[in-house]
Scaffold this active site. Structure first.
Site, PDB file in Angstrom:
ATOM      1  CG  ASP A  22     -17.868  23.042   9.105  1.00 55.63           C
ATOM      2  OD1 ASP A  22     -18.363  22.051   9.662  1.00 55.63           O
ATOM      3  OD2 ASP A  22     -18.109  24.216   9.447  1.00 55.63           O
ATOM      4  CB  ILE A  23     -19.775  17.469   7.082  1.00 61.77           C
ATOM      5  CG1 ILE A  23     -18.586  16.856   6.323  1.00 61.77           C
ATOM      6  CG2 ILE A  23     -21.092  16.862   6.599  1.00 61.77           C
ATOM      7  CD1 ILE A  23     -18.585  17.097   4.841  1.00 61.77           C
ATOM      8  CG  HIS A  27     -27.126  -0.286  10.684  1.00 62.13           C
ATOM      9  ND1 HIS A  27     -28.418  -0.179  11.148  1.00 62.13           N
ATOM     10  CD2 HIS A  27     -26.335  -0.145  11.780  1.00 62.13           C
ATOM     11  CE1 HIS A  27     -28.413   0.006  12.460  1.00 62.13           C
ATOM     12  NE2 HIS A  27     -27.159   0.038  12.869  1.00 62.13           N
ATOM     13  CG  ASP A  65     -28.424   1.310  16.568  1.00 60.91           C
ATOM     14  OD1 ASP A  65     -27.741   1.223  15.539  1.00 60.91           O
ATOM     15  OD2 ASP A  65     -28.759   0.337  17.270  1.00 60.91           O
ATOM     16  CD  GLU A  75     -26.253  -3.441  12.583  1.00 60.03           C
ATOM     17  OE1 GLU A  75     -25.254  -3.494  13.321  1.00 60.03           O
ATOM     18  OE2 GLU A  75     -27.416  -3.239  13.026  1.00 60.03           O
ATOM     19  CD  GLU A  76     -30.174  -2.834  14.809  1.00 59.78           C
ATOM     20  OE1 GLU A  76     -29.753  -3.777  15.500  1.00 59.78           O
ATOM     21  OE2 GLU A  76     -29.895  -1.643  15.039  1.00 59.78           O
ATOM     22  CG  HIS A  79     -31.072  -2.267  20.006  1.00 60.60           C
ATOM     23  ND1 HIS A  79     -30.560  -3.533  19.899  1.00 60.60           N
ATOM     24  CD2 HIS A  79     -30.542  -1.571  18.960  1.00 60.60           C
ATOM     25  CE1 HIS A  79     -29.763  -3.607  18.837  1.00 60.60           C
ATOM     26  NE2 HIS A  79     -29.731  -2.411  18.250  1.00 60.60           N
ATOM     27  CG  ASP A 103     -16.927  18.698  10.867  1.00 64.59           C
ATOM     28  OD1 ASP A 103     -17.726  18.732   9.913  1.00 64.59           O
ATOM     29  OD2 ASP A 103     -16.836  19.616  11.716  1.00 64.59           O
TER      30      ASP A 103
END
Length: 468
Positions: free
Chosen positions: A29-30, A111, A123, A157-158, A275, A294
Site C-alpha cells: 500500500d504505497i 518524465h 503532467d 519529455e515535453e 498543458h 498501488d
C-alpha cells in the site's frame, strides 16, 4: 497498516525458505499522503521559479535535485545525467537499488519536466511522485530483490521524449540487453480520470496483463490504450524491450460509457488543464492517484522477484530488436527505404512500419533480422501485423506476394505467403510456429515481389519472436 512483529517477517522467512529462493511479498500500500507531499514540493518549486518546471529553467533543475536528494537519502546509487536541448541543459535522474542481479534489470520511469506555461502537477508530477514514493517504499521495505531495480526520471519529455531517448541511445548494447522490463507512468491523477493500460508493444503483453489483473482484483475496470509513442516507453519499445504502463487520460473527452464505468463527468476532458497553467496542485484526483501508485507498487514488488534466468524471456518477451521499426533500420537489414514513417500508409502502432512493394512495376524488396531462439524454450512463435492493399482488379489470380521466411545457414524455408488476394482494410495479426529453430540463430526475413503493373502494398509492423 500491519502491526510490526517481534521477529521481522524477513527473518521468519529465512528460517523456512532456502536462501536461493526469492520471496514475492504481498502487494504494498504505497502512501498517497507521502506521494501528495512530493507533489506539494513540486508545486512549491514551480511557484518559486516562474510558475513552471520546464526544461532549461531553474524549476526543472530544482525538481531533479529534489528527487535525487530523496533517493540518495534512501540508499540508492543515483546519477544526474545531463544533456543539451534547444531549451538549454536538461537532466535525467537515474537511481539504482544496489542489490539484486545486475544482469536482469527491471525499470520504472516517468518524465519530470512540465510545459513552459504551468507547473505540470498532473503532467507529469503525478507519475514522478508515484514512482519516487514507490522507490522510497521499496528501500524501506526490507525486501531483497532477485533482480536489479532501476528508476528513471526523464527530462525534456515535453520537447519530444528527449531524456529517455538520450538515456537509451547512450546505454551500451550489453547494458540495454540487461533491461528485462520498462514500466512507464505518465499522468496518473487526472481530475476526471480513466484507467488506461498501455497496449502498444506485444513484447510487454505479460506486464500489460499483470496490470489489468491487478486492477481487476481491486474491482477497477480498465481499457487498453495505444499511446502512439507519446511517452517515454517509446525509446525502450523501439529496442524490443518489453514495456507497459498506465495513464488516467489527457485532453480526450470522457464518453458516457466511460463515465458509467469510472464515474466523473461525460463530455468533459479527462484533464481539462492538460498543458495549461491550471495544471496545479488543485488539478488532481487523489482516488486515482492512490489506486495508480498501488499498481506501481504491485508491479515493482512482483517483477523485482520475477525469474529471468530460466532461458526464454518471461511473459512472451520479444527476442527481436526494434520490432516496431520506431528506431528506423536499427537491427534490420535489407532494401533501403522499406522502413518508413510515410503517412501514405498507416503504422499499426507508433509512426514507423515496413512497407514492401507498392511500386506498380516489376521489383523485389526484402527485410530481415538475425535472432537467437533459446534451446530451453518449450515453444517459439513469429508474429506480425500486416495490412495489404492492392490496385489489382482480379479476385482470383495471384500477381504480387510477400513471403515470410526463415534462413537457417544455407537453407531458406518459407513459413507463409500473402498476396494481393489477401487484401484487408485493417491490420491483421499472423502467428507462425518457429519451434523447429530452437537452439539456433536464424534470420527472419520478409521478401516482397511485384509484377509489372498495378501496385500491391504489404505493410508490416510490430513483429515479434517469442519463446515460451
Amino acid at each position: 497498516m500491519r502491526k510490526a512483529l517481534v521477529l521481522p517477517l524477513g527473518a521468519i522467512l529465512a528460517l523456512v525458505v532456502p536462501s536461493n529462493v526469492a520471496f514475492a511479498a504481498d502487494s504494498p500500500d504505497i502512501s498517497v499522503t507521502n506521494t501528495k507531499a512530493h507533489l506539494d514540493q513540486l508545486q512549491s518549486i514551480a511557484t518559486g521559479n516562474g510558475g513552471n518546471r520546464y526544461t532549461g529553467r531553474p524549476g526543472y533543475k530544482a525538481s531533479a535535485d529534489y528527487v535525487k536528494a530523496k533517493l540518495d537519502a534512501a540508499g540508492y546509487t543515483t546519477t544526474l545525467q545531463s544533456f543539451s536541448t534547444s531549451a538549454g541543459t536538461s537532466y535525467n535522474v537515474i537511481a539504482e537499488w544496489p542489490h539484486g542481479d545486475a544482469n536482469h534489470v527491471v525499470m520504472a520511469g516517468s518524465h519530470l519536466d512540465s510545459v513552459s506555461v504551468g507547473p505540470g502537477i498532473n503532467d507529469n508530477g503525478s507519475g514522478s511522485a508515484g514512482v519516487l514514493e514507490t522507490a522510497l517504499a521499496y528501500a524501506a521495505s526490507g525486501q531483497t530483490p532477485k533482480n536489479r531495480l532501476r528508476f528513471g526520471f526523464w527530462g525534456a519529455e515535453e520537447l519530444g521524449l528527449l531524456g529517455s531517448k538520450y538515456y537509451v541511445n547512450n546505454l551500451p548494447a550489453a547494458d540495454r540487453a540487461k533491461i528485462e522490463l520498462y514500466l512507464n507512468f505518465d499522468m496518473i491523477a487526472s481530475p476526471n480520470p480513466g484507467y488506461f493500460v498501455y497496449d502498444d508493444n506485444p513484447a510487454g503483453d505479460g506486464a500489460r496483463d499483470e496490470l489489468v489483473s491487478y486492477f481487476t482484483s481491486k474491482k477497477v475496470q480498465t481499457e487498453f490504450i495505444d499511446v502512439q509513442g507519446r511517452s517515454d516507453h517509446a525509446a525502450f519499445r523501439s529496442l524490443g524491450i518489453p514495456t507497459a504502463g498506465t495513464f488516467s487520460g489527457a485532453e480526450e473527452i470522457k464518453s458516457s460509457a466511460q463515465a458509467t464505468k469510472w464515474g466523473g463527468t461525460a463530455g468533459r476532458a479527462f484533464d481539462p488543464c492538460y498543458h495549461r497553467s491550471c495544471d496545479t496542485i488543485s488539478n488532481l484526483d487523489l482516488t486515482s492517484l492512490d489506486r495508480q501508485i498501488d499498481a506501481i507498487g504491485h508491479m515493482i514488488w512482483t517483477y523485482a522477484q520475477q525469474d529471468y534466468t530460466g532461458g526464454p524471456p518471461p511473459g512472451g518477451g520479444n527476442l527481436l530488436q526494434n520490432p516496431g521499426f520506431e528506431s528506423g533500420a536499427t537491427g534490420w537489414t535489407g532494401t533501403t527505404g522499406v522502413i518508413t514513417s510515410s503517412t501514405s500508409r498507416p503504422a499499426h502502432s507508433g509512426s514507423y512500419k515496413a512497407w514492401l512493394q507498392g511500386n506498380g512495376r516489376s521489383s523485389t524488396e526484402n527485410l530481415g533480422q538475425s535472432v537467437a531462439i533459446p534451446a530451453t524454450a518449450a515453444s517459439a512463435a513469429l508474429s506480425l501485423w500486416i495490412r495489404i492493399d492492392t490496385a489489382e482488379s482480379t479476385s482470383s489470380t495471384v500477381y504480387d506476394t510477400v513471403k515470410v521466411q526463415v534462413v537457417d545457414g544455407s537453407a531458406t524455408s518459407t513459413l507463409a505467403t500473402y498476396s494481393n488476394l489477401n487484401k484487408s482494410a485493417a491490420y491483421v495479426q499472423k502467428t507462425l510456429d518457429v519451434s523447429a529453430y530452437k537452439g539456433k540463430t536464424v534470420t527472419v526475413k520478409f521478401v516482397g515481389q511485384e509484377d509489372s503493373s498495378a501496385q500491391t502494398s504489404f505493410v508490416i509492423d510490430d513483429v515479434a519472436v517469442t519463446a515460451g
